[in-house]
Motif scaffolding. Structure first.
Motif, PDB file in Angstrom:
ATOM      1  N   GLU A 144       1.009   4.296  -2.757  1.00 56.13           N
ATOM      2  CA  GLU A 144       0.846   5.694  -2.366  1.00 56.13           C
ATOM      3  C   GLU A 144       2.032   6.534  -2.823  1.00 56.13           C
ATOM      4  OE1 GLU A 144       0.122   5.940   1.822  1.00 56.13           O
ATOM      5  OE2 GLU A 144      -1.659   4.676   1.691  1.00 56.13           O
TER       6      GLU A 144
ATOM      7  N   GLN B 285       0.826  -1.204   0.000  1.00 59.22           N
ATOM      8  CA  GLN B 285       0.000   0.000   0.000  1.00 59.22           C
ATOM      9  C   GLN B 285       0.863   1.257   0.000  1.00 59.22           C
ATOM     10  OE1 GLN B 285      -3.172   0.157  -0.455  1.00 59.22           O
ATOM     11  NE2 GLN B 285      -3.483   2.322  -0.080  1.00 59.22           N
ATOM     12  N   ASN B 286       1.945   1.264   0.780  1.00 60.76           N
ATOM     13  CA  ASN B 286       2.843   2.419   0.817  1.00 60.76           C
ATOM     14  C   ASN B 286       3.536   2.632  -0.516  1.00 60.76           C
ATOM     15  OD1 ASN B 286       2.236   3.122   3.417  1.00 60.76           O
ATOM     16  ND2 ASN B 286       3.902   1.942   4.310  1.00 60.76           N
TER      17      ASN B 286
END
Length: 134
Positions: free
Chosen positions: A6, A2-3
């Protein structure tokens, strides 16, 4: 995971912000070109001085070159955006260097692109029409 996604999205936002600034600069240059050339041509009618027309053509020429410069950089950043968009999310390095995405002769290609030629060619044509009426 997820990071990483992002980070990639943030990188794309940075690039898109630069593209938007380049596009805005081009828009402002066109506005200033019309205002300055229009003012100079209006002075030509008022004072019947051909020097204003020469200055108007010089202004058109310099704005044409500067607008072409911004358009070529905008296109380089669009290529960078497309490159980053296709990368895996884990590869994001936040590079904002458009040099690898420049095209040989890109600045001159932009100078003779249809949209730039129509706009600045229209300003030159208007100036030439006015000089014929003096």
């Amino acid at each position: 995971m997820q990071n990483d996604m992002e980070a990639k999205l943030k990188h794309l936002e940075f690039i898109q912000g630069t593209i938007n600034r380049m596009s805005n600069n081009s828009f402002l240059l066109k506005g200033w070109a019309v205002a300055i050339v229009g003012g100079l041509l209006a002075l030509t009618f008022r004072e019947m001085d051909g020097n204003y027309i020469g200055v108007a053509f010089a202004v058109v020429f310099f704005f044409w070159l500067l607008d072409s410069y911004y358009l070529s950089h905008e296109r380089s950043f669009i290529r960078l955006y497309n490159h980053v968009r296709k990368l895996e999310a884990t590869v994001t390095d936040f590079s904002m260097d458009p040099k690898p995405f420049r095209v040989a002769g890109g600045w001159w290609r932009c100078a003779f692109s249809t949209t730039i030629l129509l706009f600045y060619g229209g300003l030159v044509a208007a100036g030439l029409l006015i000089t014929n009426f003096l």
